[in-house]
Design an enzyme around this catalytic site. Structure first.
Site, PDB file in Angstrom:
ATOM      1  N   HIS A  99      -5.230  21.985   4.871  1.00  0.00           N
ATOM      2  CA  HIS A  99      -6.196  21.083   4.215  1.00  0.00           C
ATOM      3  C   HIS A  99      -5.584  19.703   3.938  1.00  0.00           C
ATOM      4  O   HIS A  99      -5.375  19.316   2.780  1.00  0.00           O
ATOM      5  CB  HIS A  99      -6.718  21.710   2.905  1.00  0.00           C
ATOM      6  CG  HIS A  99      -7.978  21.034   2.417  1.00  0.00           C
ATOM      7  ND1 HIS A  99      -8.914  21.662   1.646  1.00  0.00           N
ATOM      8  CD2 HIS A  99      -8.442  19.768   2.582  1.00  0.00           C
ATOM      9  CE1 HIS A  99      -9.899  20.823   1.354  1.00  0.00           C
ATOM     10  NE2 HIS A  99      -9.631  19.655   1.914  1.00  0.00           N
ATOM     11  N   ASP A 144      -8.715  23.195   9.400  1.00  0.00           N
ATOM     12  CA  ASP A 144      -7.983  22.520   8.325  1.00  0.00           C
ATOM     13  C   ASP A 144      -8.324  23.140   6.974  1.00  0.00           C
ATOM     14  O   ASP A 144      -7.631  22.908   5.989  1.00  0.00           O
ATOM     15  CB  ASP A 144      -8.373  21.036   8.314  1.00  0.00           C
ATOM     16  CG  ASP A 144      -7.601  20.226   7.282  1.00  0.00           C
ATOM     17  OD1 ASP A 144      -6.366  20.200   7.381  1.00  0.00           O
ATOM     18  OD2 ASP A 144      -8.235  19.643   6.374  1.00  0.00           O
ATOM     19  N   ARG A 166     -15.412  22.363   4.849  1.00  0.00           N
ATOM     20  CA  ARG A 166     -15.055  23.368   3.852  1.00  0.00           C
ATOM     21  C   ARG A 166     -15.058  24.726   4.521  1.00  0.00           C
ATOM     22  O   ARG A 166     -15.932  25.017   5.352  1.00  0.00           O
ATOM     23  CB  ARG A 166     -16.061  23.378   2.691  1.00  0.00           C
ATOM     24  CG  ARG A 166     -15.955  22.188   1.752  1.00  0.00           C
ATOM     25  CD  ARG A 166     -14.638  22.179   0.976  1.00  0.00           C
ATOM     26  NE  ARG A 166     -14.525  21.056   0.073  1.00  0.00           N
ATOM     27  CZ  ARG A 166     -13.879  19.918   0.353  1.00  0.00           C
ATOM     28  NH1 ARG A 166     -13.284  19.758   1.514  1.00  0.00           N
ATOM     29  NH2 ARG A 166     -13.800  18.955  -0.542  1.00  0.00           N
ATOM     30  N   GLU A 178      -8.737  29.282   0.567  1.00  0.00           N
ATOM     31  CA  GLU A 178      -7.476  28.553   0.651  1.00  0.00           C
ATOM     32  C   GLU A 178      -6.833  28.401  -0.728  1.00  0.00           C
ATOM     33  O   GLU A 178      -7.560  28.361  -1.731  1.00  0.00           O
ATOM     34  CB  GLU A 178      -7.696  27.178   1.309  1.00  0.00           C
ATOM     35  CG  GLU A 178      -8.640  26.280   0.556  1.00  0.00           C
ATOM     36  CD  GLU A 178      -8.938  25.000   1.338  1.00  0.00           C
ATOM     37  OE1 GLU A 178      -9.292  25.079   2.529  1.00  0.00           O
ATOM     38  OE2 GLU A 178      -8.817  23.925   0.735  1.00  0.00           O
TER      39      GLU A 178
HETATM   40  C1  8YV Z   1      -8.585  15.983   0.014  1.00  0.00           C
HETATM   41  C2  8YV Z   1     -11.042  16.549   0.674  1.00  0.00           C
HETATM   42  O1  8YV Z   1      -7.527  16.449   0.774  1.00  0.00           O
HETATM   43  O2  8YV Z   1     -12.052  14.522   0.038  1.00  0.00           O
HETATM   44  C3  8YV Z   1     -12.178  15.736   0.179  1.00  0.00           C
HETATM   45  O3  8YV Z   1     -13.242  16.316  -0.060  1.00  0.00           O
HETATM   46  O4  8YV Z   1     -11.185  17.692   0.917  1.00  0.00           O
HETATM   47  C4  8YV Z   1      -9.732  15.889   0.939  1.00  0.00           C
HETATM   48  O5  8YV Z   1      -9.842  14.539   1.185  1.00  0.00           O
HETATM   49  C5  8YV Z   1      -8.552  16.723  -1.221  1.00  0.00           C
HETATM   50  O6  8YV Z   1      -9.388  17.816  -1.268  1.00  0.00           O
HETATM   51  C6  8YV Z   1      -8.729  15.877  -2.447  1.00  0.00           C
HETATM   52  O7  8YV Z   1      -8.537  16.684  -3.559  1.00  0.00           O
END
Ligand code: 8YV
Length: 320
Positions: A282, A259, A235, A264
């Site tokens: 992301h 990422d 994050r 974001e």
């Molecule tokens: C997804 C993620 O891209 O699983 C998570 O916590 O950040 C990612 O796998 C996405 O955020 C799912 O909404």
């Protein structure tokens, strides 16, 4: 047969057919489409299950508005946008989609590390711009990855998948976690600063949220050093983003593969201008196969809940 009613927080972007499958099997109240949010929550009063994603989380006022709520089923593994204390108080369970995304997220962490160390994006741009053919530009020398020291912040399931990939690169791995693990062959660093001082590359695979906010501080990044590279697939909130930008600008930090970002999808212009930084929107879990598996697991949690079998992958709220 009547379909069970569920409240869905937002459309699942980047899924394959999750939205359609949800509507096919459930009476979906779409919160994000509601003109009148309060009226929508009122209409959802009898709902036992909320569907969401790691990206949307679940606002606390929604949890408080649903007296019959028993479970939140989320697509993704992050739960930093859900108040877990509130869930405990209200006796609401949470399921995520663990494990199925470990490999692809770890792969992307490695892609970011390699791309940053070997200037892959700059090299690609140089070739496309005919700078190679015309001899108008040379690519700066890269950084060797093999044999180097890999520090991992957060040796959970994704962190371990990242560590496993380093074996082929003859790297030494150390990690920092809330607590040392007794089931891994890697050395534990008592502090993150100690880990950063030791490491050539620091990969962040920890949870987000308040407990990790800003822990990859200016001091930690400075310790990583002018040849060091930080990679973040966790994050954006875990890094002091402004501190990182300033250290990259001054050359006190070597590079970054990112990422995720603090605000974001807004990404600071300063980062966009830096050649030593590789940026992704992301998408670490965004492969066809993994998104398919995440979708299947979300649907399986819902099916099992409504069949009275209980959630398949509940998060243990006592351990977080
Ligand atoms: C997804 C993620 O891209 O699983 C998570 O916590 O950040 C990612 O796998 C996405 O955020 C799912 O909404």
């Amino acid at each position: 047969m009547t379909k069970p009613r569920v409240l869905q927080i937002g459309s699942i972007a980047g899924a394959i057919q999750a939205n359609a499958a949800l509507r096919e099997n459930y009476d979906v109240i779409a919160l994000w489409e509601a003109q009148d949010r309060q009226a929508c929550l009122e209409a959802a009063k009898d709902v036992e299950v909320i569907i969401t994603t790691a990206r949307y989380g679940c606002p606390s006022d929604v949890i408080l508005a649903l007296p019959s709520l028993k479970a939140i089923c989320s697509w993704g593994v992050g739960y930093d946008l859900i108040d877990l204390e509130l869930l405990k108080q209200r006796n609401v369970q949470l399921s995520t989609t663990p494990d199925v995304l470990n490999d692809c997220v770890a792969d992307e962490a490695w892609a970011l590390l390699m791309a940053s160390a070997r200037h892959i994006v700059q090299g690609d741009q140089m070739v496309r711009a005919n700078d190679w053919e015309n001899g108008t530009r040379t690519l700066p020398l890269g950084t060797r990855v093999a044999g180097k020291k890999l520090g991992i912040l957060g040796l959970g399931r994704i962190g371990q998948a990242i560590a496993k990939r380093s074996h082929g690169f003859d790297m030494e791995v150390r990690y920092h976690n809330r607590n040392p693990r007794n089931d891994v062959p890697y050395e534990y660093s008592k502090t993150l600063l100690e880990l950063a001082q030791w490491a050539d590359f620091l990969v962040i695979a920890s949870v987000g949220g308040e407990e990790t906010r800003g822990i990859v501080s200016r001091e930690v990044l400075r310790a990583l050093g002018p040849k060091g590279i930080v990679v973040n697939i966790a994050r954006g909130s875990v890094i002091d983003e402004q501190g990182m930008i300033e250290l990259l600008q001054s050359g006190e930090l070597g590079g970054a593969g990112l990422d995720v970002f603090e605000h974001e999808p807004r990404v600071p212009d300063a980062l966009k201008q830096m050649p030593q930084v590789v940026l992704m929107p992301h998408v670490a879990s965004a492969t066809y196969e993994t998104r398919q598996d995440m979708e299947t697991l979300l649907l399986e949690n819902l099916r099992a809940y409504f069949a009275g079998e209980g959630l398949v992958t509940p998060l243990s709220l006592n351990n977080v």
